[in-house]
Design an enzyme around this catalytic site. Structure first.
Site, PDB file in Angstrom:
ATOM      1  N   ASP A 392       0.866  -1.179   0.000  1.00 33.28           N
ATOM      2  CA  ASP A 392       0.000   0.000   0.000  1.00 33.28           C
ATOM      3  C   ASP A 392       0.906   1.234   0.000  1.00 33.28           C
ATOM      4  OD1 ASP A 392      -2.330   1.584   0.358  1.00 33.28           O
ATOM      5  OD2 ASP A 392      -1.925   1.672   2.504  1.00 33.28           O
ATOM      6  N   GLY A 658      -5.179   3.555  -3.521  1.00 32.99           N
ATOM      7  CA  GLY A 658      -6.431   4.180  -3.933  1.00 32.99           C
ATOM      8  C   GLY A 658      -6.236   5.618  -4.374  1.00 32.99           C
ATOM      9  N   ARG A 772      -5.878   4.189  -7.974  1.00 34.56           N
ATOM     10  CA  ARG A 772      -7.345   4.194  -7.976  1.00 34.56           C
ATOM     11  C   ARG A 772      -7.902   2.785  -7.774  1.00 34.56           C
ATOM     12  NH1 ARG A 772      -8.655   9.230  -6.745  1.00 34.56           N
ATOM     13  NH2 ARG A 772      -8.536  10.741  -8.443  1.00 34.56           N
ATOM     14  N   LYS A 778      -7.386  -4.916  -5.238  1.00 30.51           N
ATOM     15  CA  LYS A 778      -6.066  -5.253  -4.695  1.00 30.51           C
ATOM     16  C   LYS A 778      -5.936  -6.763  -4.535  1.00 30.51           C
ATOM     17  CE  LYS A 778      -5.178  -0.969  -2.093  1.00 30.51           C
ATOM     18  NZ  LYS A 778      -4.797  -0.410  -0.780  1.00 30.51           N
ATOM     19  N   ASN A 802      -8.502  -1.308   4.391  1.00 30.04           N
ATOM     20  CA  ASN A 802      -8.645  -1.569   2.957  1.00 30.04           C
ATOM     21  C   ASN A 802      -7.537  -2.471   2.409  1.00 30.04           C
ATOM     22  OD1 ASN A 802      -6.739   0.423   3.395  1.00 30.04           O
ATOM     23  ND2 ASN A 802      -7.092   1.424   1.445  1.00 30.04           N
ATOM     24  N   ASP A 803      -6.536  -2.789   3.234  1.00 32.41           N
ATOM     25  CA  ASP A 803      -5.458  -3.685   2.802  1.00 32.41           C
ATOM     26  C   ASP A 803      -5.664  -5.119   3.273  1.00 32.41           C
ATOM     27  OD1 ASP A 803      -4.032  -1.467   1.710  1.00 32.41           O
ATOM     28  OD2 ASP A 803      -3.363  -0.951   3.726  1.00 32.41           O
TER      29      ASP A 803
END
Length: 1112
Positions: A392, A658, A772, A778, A802-803
């Site tokens: 990330d 993102g 994005r 991912k 989000n990871d």
């Protein structure tokens, strides 16, 4: 009243499938209605795996699912049921040892889980019954009970908030144990019950709650602002009352609990492959011996000699059955070629070895006062085999410590601290003739920054609201929001806090403005924006929205975009994180409609997320763009050096973020993922939208890039890592929408080819940037690379929620203990404080773990083949009679006692290269890549070495026995002496082989190596020095002592050990000679280089130790 209100919120939900009705206080709503108590689960939490009654059968079942354990169980049963040459003890005891050790380990771990469960289940809670506080154990809470929770207590189950000690019915909660977010969240009591603040008043409540059935999603819940989740903690609120709606294993915390997914390392797969090879060797040996036995017995004299006549039963036995029984007997005789104890040693090595990561002081971070954390010890060696790293950006490569840099209002840049009430304005963008934005627009923008957020204010005073003069501390789950609020404060607008649902802002004139917070439209990764609806003191209703430019620009007036777009793009190129700010006025009529839609969507029992998303979409339209902000996220310490080292180690680093492309690209250059010489290939919306047909343009670009890369790179993938340094480096940039086009292409043949071409391009690039990206994308990328030909080992590293998806998807997941909560760290296999720690974790720890366990595996198969080959050769000299060469005690204790501890110590402590050298020279990592030490070549080397040594053991002793009288008194040695000499040479040789392999000696190595040999000698004297009453035959009595009384035997043992180890010694000498000549050539080259350069160029302080040694 409460039920009527609730039903009103649920308007339009006629079909309530999968719902439950909860009666508050377990009282019927009215006395006229029949009350039937519903059955719900109790409040016990069970995270344990076993109970006292099922532990033995369940654990045994799980252990015997392992191939090796099951194999040895079969062998043991064969020994019990069939007349075999060795005692059942020889295979039963090692199997019992392995099963017992593993059962104790698993039982202890489960006991810890039981203890943790009991701490929760037996904790004290207070229930309101008959208007009184009743003390109970947590496990006795029932659905419908009204529970009292006090400050700093954890919620014992999922509660609907009925009332709190505050007048507005709010309470503050932290959910760190659930989602890792340490910030306080505000929850609101149900409006109809806010006034019920005492036990007496709450007991008078007669109400029913209709809610959905339990589901695991933490964020999809009935009235999330009313629901208090089990595991969360009450903060800054004296006490609250709530009604239990989900209990025990139906709470969201329990439903979210799941064991770690079983990830298997490459070493485990190699072990299974080796086991199959050795199983075939075993079957071949048994088949050869069985066949030759019947060839031997084809001569009548050999079949039935005069001293060993067959019984009548043996003569009548079917020959096929007899052959099968003999085959099984040979299987039992040679079964020790399969190392059952290796599994226990590997487990102990992994478990104990994982502590070295936790104990490493270099991983300690003073800022958070924590070090590294190992959640999974099964993957230690996988750290040394990584091919691809997916990282990330925000919070991983960068600090996630945001600083407000500048802002833009109507195209005008504001940078620096305002000296007066006016901002420091510079023109930026197309309309350069404006000196600065309109004063009202400036204030509107700053009010938007002060109101559009979820920041909370913390002071030393009570929650009811800090005095304006107090020092304000801002708290939020997002560092961006705090930076923006502080940025507004620089320009004279200060967010003071929220009191009774009203947000308070101090303007530039030091006046307090109060806004009623009507609704918050929370941020999510799909919408990429958040909004608030507030009401001014004048009665105007305003919506303020902030979000990514791609999420805001399509929702504002087109003519406003150009004023801000240039500013946003320029900031992105500088590596800043940008957000656009917009607003719109809402008429009272529109607000009534919006309010009704929002309430209906929030109270929906089905498809709530979809309905809320649709309502948010409808509200956030036709807005007016005010401006944009730029926030800097500084690069983490040593992030660039770490990525350089990983590249030098032959690893491919992909950044999945993102953020927008320009910002991410700038960060990639800063952290040296992209070099200035790197040629970038772009597959983005911008490059594809040049054509009317996106698919056609995408296909053209893919073909073009593939041709370019195939022309520059060699066909062989093995030389690809070297090619990176010899050829032009390429980097690929792709965004989320283009990736979707590639992965979700239409079904015609040309489109189906997109994915394979894309993967070919990716494999040839040294670095890839994916911007994005949604969290799901991912994980899709990681899965795609995992499934490449050759199954490369993937590692994902990130710090945020989000990871989590990519961390769980990859072979190895690393969590950063960052500022976005601890979800990533909780779901990872390993957690480290900073990205820079990845360098040592892989290059040093990973390298050593792999080398150690690879050596352990090869050594186990080697020593067992050395052990069993003489037994096989012996059959050629005993008429294939299945006569054991070794005593049963030696068979049993060879793997358990005589040879187990030295290899365990080696596999924990060995450093064939100094750990600092490994960390400083990344190229060493490439030498062990692709599972190099467990490939066919090394496996055959170890196998042939074992075959050579086993042959030396047997035939060396055999030639010694050509003179049958080895003692001065002319006594003749027997077969047990023969076997004991072979076994003695075996134990000393395999142990000394490990001593030769050891490069890093500690007192522990000395103790276990020389101690094991001493123990063998002591045991042999002890075992043969006593007449044991439980043995039928005393065949080893005084054998060892008598054997060592012969000088010939001593000479033979020493000579055979030397001959066995001679190839290994010769190899070590040749390696040392070659290494010294290489060093000499290097020093000569350095000397010639130094002669050609001026001696004063390099300061004395910069000379290395190697330089000084070369001079000497």
């Amino acid at each position: 009243m409460f039920r009527r209100s609730f039903n009103r919120f649920c308007a339009g939900e006629e079909k309530r499938v999968g719902t439950r009705t909860v009666f508050v206080g377990n009282h019927p709503v009215s006395e006229t209605e029949a009350y039937i108590a519903q059955r719900f689960c109790d409040n016990r939490i069970v995270s344990s795996k076993y109970t006292l009654w099922n532990f033995l059968p369940k654990n045994l079942f799980e252990q015997f699912r392992r191939i090796a354990n099951f194999y040895f169980l079969i062998i043991f049963l064969v020994q019990v049921t069939v007349d075999t040459p060795t005692s059942p003890v020889t295979s039963g005891l090692p199997l019992f040892f392995v099963i017992t050790v593993t059962a104790i380990k698993q039982g202890y771990e489960d006991w810890l889980r039981h203890r943790a469960d009991n701490e929760v289940n037996k904790s004290t809670v207070y229930i309101i019954e008959n208007a009184k506080r009743v003390r109970k154990e947590s496990e006795k809470i029932k659905v419908g009970d009204v529970v009292e929770v006090q400050a700093d207590e954890t919620f014992p189950c999922d509660l609907i908030l009925l009332s709190s000690c505050t007048s507005d019915g709010t309470c503050y909660v932290t959910t760190a144990s659930l989602d890792g977010e340490s910030n306080c969240k505000t929850h609101y009591a149900v409006r109809d019950t806010i006034a019920l603040c005492t036990a007496e008043s709450i007991d008078t409540l007669r109400a029913a709650i209709e809610c959905e059935q339990p589901q695991p999603d933490l964020y999809k819940s009935l009235g999330p602002e009313n629901l208090l989740l089990k595991g969360a903690t009450l903060k800054n609120t004296k006490k609250i009352y709530g009604v239990a709606v989900y209990t025990g294993m139906e709470t969201k915390m329990a439903l979210n609990y799941q064991g770690k997914s079983q990830k298997r390392s490459a070493v485990e797969k190699s072990i299974n492959a080796f086991l199959i090879v050795y199983l075939f060797i075993l079957l071949a040996k048994a088949a050869v011996c069985t066949t030759l036995k019947y060839v031997w017995q084809s001569t009548p004299y050999n079949d039935e000699p005069w001293y060993n006549q067959k019984t009548q039963k043996e003569r009548e036995t079917l020959k096929v059955l007899k052959m099968f029984t003999d085959f099984l007997s040979f299987m039992v005789l040679f079964n020790f070629i399969i190392p059952v104890s290796m599994y226990v040693t590997v487990e102990m090595q992994k478990f104990l070895g994982s502590f070295f990561i936790s104990w490493d002081k270099d991983f300690y971070d003073e800022e958070i006062n924590e070090g590294a954390l190992v959640n999974t010890s099964d993957l230690n060696e996988e750290l040394g085999q990584v091919d691809y790293i997916f990282t990330d950006k925000t919070g991983t490569l960068t600090e996630n410590s945001m600083e407000f840099i500048e802002c833009c209002i109507d195209g005008h840049k504001y940078k620096g601290v305002a000296p007066e009430t006016d901002g420091l304005s510079q023109t930026d963008g197309p309309l350069t003739y404006f000196d600065k934005a309109d004063k009202n627009r400036e204030e509107l923008f700053l009010r938007a920054l002060c109101l559009c957020h979820t920041v909370e204010v913390k002071t030393s005073d009570a929650v009811d609201g800090p005095p304006e003069s107090a020092e304000l501390t801002y708290m939020s789950s997002s560092p961006d929001e705090i930076a923006l609020v502080k940025g507004a404060k620089k320009y004279g607008f200060t967010f003071v806090g929220i009191r009774n649902g009203h947000m308070r802002v101090e303007n530039q004139r030091k006046e307090i403005e109060v806004y009623e917070l009507l609704h918050t439209l929370n941020f999510d990764s799909v919408r990429r924006r958040m909004s608030v609806i507030v009401k001014t003191q004048a009665g105007d209703i305003l919506l303020f929205c902030k979000g990514a430019d791609s999420a805001v620009f399509p929702r504002v007036q087109n003519h406003e975009i150009e004023l801000t777009k240039a500013h946003v793009e320029r900031n992105a190129m500088d590596g800043y994180r940008t957000l656009c700010v917009a607003f719109k006025e809402i008429s009272p009529d529109d607000y009534e409609r919006i309010n009704r839609q929002l309430i209906e969507a929030k109270m929906a029992l089905q498809d709530r997320e979809e309905k809320m998303e649709k309502v948010f979409d409808d509200i956030e339209t036709n807005m007016n763009l005010i401006g944009a902000t730029a926030v800097e996220d500084k690069l983490q310490d040593q992030a660039a050096e770490t990525i350089e080292a990983l590249h030098a180690a032959g690893l491919k680093v992909w950044v999945l973020t993102g953020d927008k492309m320009e910002t991410a690209k700038s960060t990639c250059y800063a952290c040296r993922l992209f070099q200035t010489s790197t040629e970038l290939l772009e597959l983005t919306t911008k490059t594809i939208e040049e054509s009317e047909r996106k698919e056609d343009r995408l296909h053209e670009l893919l073909i073009e890039y593939r041709k370019k890369l195939l022309h520059d790179f060699p066909k062989s993938t093995r030389s690809l890592k070297k090619a990176w340094t010899e050829h032009q480096e390429y980097g690929l940039i792709i965004d989320g929408s283009t990736l979707s086009l590639i992965l979700n292409s239409s079904q015609d043949s040309s489109s189906n080819n997109y994915k394979s071409i894309f993967l070919q391009i990716c494999m040839k690039c040294t670095a890839v940037l994916c911007c994005r990206m949604a969290p799901l994308q991912k994980a899709q990328i990681v899965r795609m690379v995992k499934n490449l030909k050759g199954s490369p080992i993937t590692l994902s590293i990130g710090d945020g929620a989000n990871d989590v998806s990519m961390i769980l998807e990859s072979h190895v997941g690393i969590g950063i203990k960052g500022k976005e909560g601890r979800q990533a760290a909780r779901n990872s296999d390993y957690a480290v404080p900073k990205f820079k720690h990845l360098k040592k974790l892989l290059l040093a720890h990973g390298h050593l773990y792999y080398v150690r366990i690879a050596h352990l595996v090869q050594y186990f198969f080697y020593k067992n083949l050395c052990f069993i080959l003489p037994q096989f050769l012996y059959q050629f000299f005993c008429g294939f009679s299945q006569q054991p060469l070794y005593d049963a005690a030696y068979l049993t204790m060879y793997n358990i006692c005589f040879t187990s501890l030295p290899i365990l110590a080696y596999s924990l402590l060995e450093q064939h290269i100094n750990i600092d050298t490994l960390a400083s020279d990344p190229r060493l990592y490439m030498k062990i890549s692709d599972n190099a030490m467990l490939q066919l070549g090394p496996f055959l080397y170890w196998t042939f070495l074992a075959a050579f040594e086993g042959t030396v053991f047997f035939f060396g002793t055999y030639f010694l026995f050509q003179t049958s009288s080895l003692e001065e008194n002319a006594k003749v040695y027997g077969n047990w002496t023969f076997g004991t000499i072979v076994f003695t040479v075996l134990v000393f040789t395999v142990t000394l082989k490990l001593a030769l392999d050891t490069r890093f000696w500690t007192w522990i190595n000395h103790f276990v190596i020389w101690g094991s040999l001493a123990f063998y000698v002591f045991f042999s004297f002890f075992w043969g020095g006593i007449i044991w009453p439980f043995l039928k035959q005393q065949r080893m009595y005084f054998v060892f002592a008598q054997m060592l009384s012969s000088v010939s035997t001593w000479l033979a043992i020493v000579l055979l050990i030397f001959i066995s180890l001679f190839p290994e010694i010769l190899l070590i000498v040749l390696k040392n000679v070659r290494r010294r000549s290489a060093r000499r050539n290097l020093s000569c080259k350095r000397a010639s280089d130094s002669l050609s350069a001026r001696p004063s160029v390099r300061p004395l302080l910069l000379r290395t130790f190697s330089d000084e040694s070369n001079i000497l």
